[in-house]
Design an enzyme around this catalytic site. Sequence first.
Site, PDB file in Angstrom:
ATOM      1  N   ARG A   1      13.482  57.132 178.662  1.00 24.66           N
ATOM      2  CA  ARG A   1      13.569  56.072 177.670  1.00 24.66           C
ATOM      3  C   ARG A   1      14.132  54.785 178.274  1.00 24.66           C
ATOM      4  O   ARG A   1      15.090  54.805 179.025  1.00 24.66           O
ATOM      5  CB  ARG A   1      14.454  56.524 176.509  1.00 24.66           C
ATOM      6  N   VAL A   2      13.523  53.667 177.951  1.00 25.00           N
ATOM      7  CA  VAL A   2      14.017  52.346 178.323  1.00 25.00           C
ATOM      8  C   VAL A   2      14.394  51.618 177.047  1.00 25.00           C
ATOM      9  O   VAL A   2      13.565  51.470 176.145  1.00 25.00           O
ATOM     10  CB  VAL A   2      12.960  51.547 179.115  1.00 25.00           C
ATOM     11  N   GLY A   3      15.629  51.186 176.944  1.00 23.66           N
ATOM     12  CA  GLY A   3      16.073  50.427 175.782  1.00 23.66           C
ATOM     13  C   GLY A   3      15.829  48.950 175.959  1.00 23.66           C
ATOM     14  O   GLY A   3      15.046  48.525 176.813  1.00 23.66           O
ATOM     15  N   ASP A   4      16.537  48.160 175.171  1.00 21.81           N
ATOM     16  CA  ASP A   4      16.293  46.717 175.225  1.00 21.81           C
ATOM     17  C   ASP A   4      17.107  46.027 176.309  1.00 21.81           C
ATOM     18  O   ASP A   4      16.910  44.854 176.577  1.00 21.81           O
ATOM     19  CB  ASP A   4      16.571  46.081 173.865  1.00 21.81           C
TER      20      ASP A   4
ATOM     21  N   THR B   1      23.599  43.726 171.102  1.00 24.81           N
ATOM     22  CA  THR B   1      23.927  45.140 171.244  1.00 24.81           C
ATOM     23  C   THR B   1      23.529  45.869 169.973  1.00 24.81           C
ATOM     24  O   THR B   1      23.460  45.261 168.904  1.00 24.81           O
ATOM     25  CB  THR B   1      25.434  45.331 171.517  1.00 24.81           C
ATOM     26  N   GLY B   2      23.249  47.154 170.099  1.00 20.58           N
ATOM     27  CA  GLY B   2      22.866  47.920 168.914  1.00 20.58           C
ATOM     28  C   GLY B   2      21.655  48.788 169.168  1.00 20.58           C
ATOM     29  O   GLY B   2      21.451  49.288 170.282  1.00 20.58           O
ATOM     30  N   ASP B   3      20.843  48.961 168.151  1.00 24.31           N
ATOM     31  CA  ASP B   3      19.661  49.821 168.206  1.00 24.31           C
ATOM     32  C   ASP B   3      18.561  49.117 169.001  1.00 24.31           C
ATOM     33  O   ASP B   3      17.735  48.395 168.451  1.00 24.31           O
ATOM     34  CB  ASP B   3      19.189  50.130 166.782  1.00 24.31           C
ATOM     35  N   GLY B   4      18.569  49.337 170.314  1.00 27.42           N
ATOM     36  CA  GLY B   4      17.651  48.625 171.189  1.00 27.42           C
ATOM     37  C   GLY B   4      16.195  48.918 170.933  1.00 27.42           C
ATOM     38  O   GLY B   4      15.339  48.052 171.137  1.00 27.42           O
TER      39      GLY B   4
ATOM     40  N   THR C   1      26.562  49.469 175.149  1.00 30.96           N
ATOM     41  CA  THR C   1      26.050  48.211 175.671  1.00 30.96           C
ATOM     42  C   THR C   1      27.163  47.175 175.806  1.00 30.96           C
ATOM     43  O   THR C   1      27.976  46.983 174.908  1.00 30.96           O
ATOM     44  CB  THR C   1      24.958  47.649 174.745  1.00 30.96           C
TER      45      THR C   1
END
Length: 257
Positions: A150-153, A173-176, A122
């Site tokens: 999959r859709v992240g943040d 950024t990170g674990d969305g 990210t």
Amino acid sequence: MEVGAVAAMRFVKDGIRAANLVMKYSQHTLLAGEGASAFAISMGLPGPMNLSSPESVKKWSDWKENRCQPNFRKNVVPENDCGPYKPNNGAMTVSGDKRTESCEMGKIEYRPPLVGPHNHDTISMAVIDKMGHIAVGTSTNGATFKIPGRVGDGPIVGSSAYADDEVGGCGATGDGDTMMRFLPCYQVVESMRQGMKPEEAAKDAISRITRKFPDFVGAVVAVDKKGSHAGACHGWTFQYSVQNPDMDDVQVFTVLP
């Protein structure tokens, strides 16, 4: 309050530019999947194209040879295999809890987080122009070995990025998959609106996540409308860069968890 986003888009290389086209040339906020690709190409972006590289193909091949491990599936059978999968109704796996115990539905097993500094990419950026307007943007390929679709943040407003000219902006950024449940960048901007400094607002947003998910890995960067900035993180040592017209070069800031 002008927003454009794309998600689960294939065959088009430049996701952030596609998102900008959604903002400029549609009345929608988020386009996804093949429709997002078709829209981006119709607006002039190159495609469809093969986005694989020799490095990514090798990483995928190695992953397949390792029985598709690690992956983001849970409570499925077969375990440690490439599927096809079906629900395992006799067991439940819960992430974020280091206990292993028995319950009515079976065994609750801890699984370590799959998102960290080395398996996602990210990039989030905030810009303040000479008129004081603030823009933020996020671009990512998503978590490595994610489930297709999959859709992240990244495209979720208020999660990976948020801005208001009256207050400031934020990037994350990170674990969305965890972060989007808390809309941390919206929280940062609203906290600054209520009088918090960027450092306070960033730490508060991260703490809201870690109280629920102590094994969470991620970071936010906050900047107010005057250009004051700060970051906060959990689970890693995080760096972000800053440049303004008075600086000869970019300055890198290190944030400790």
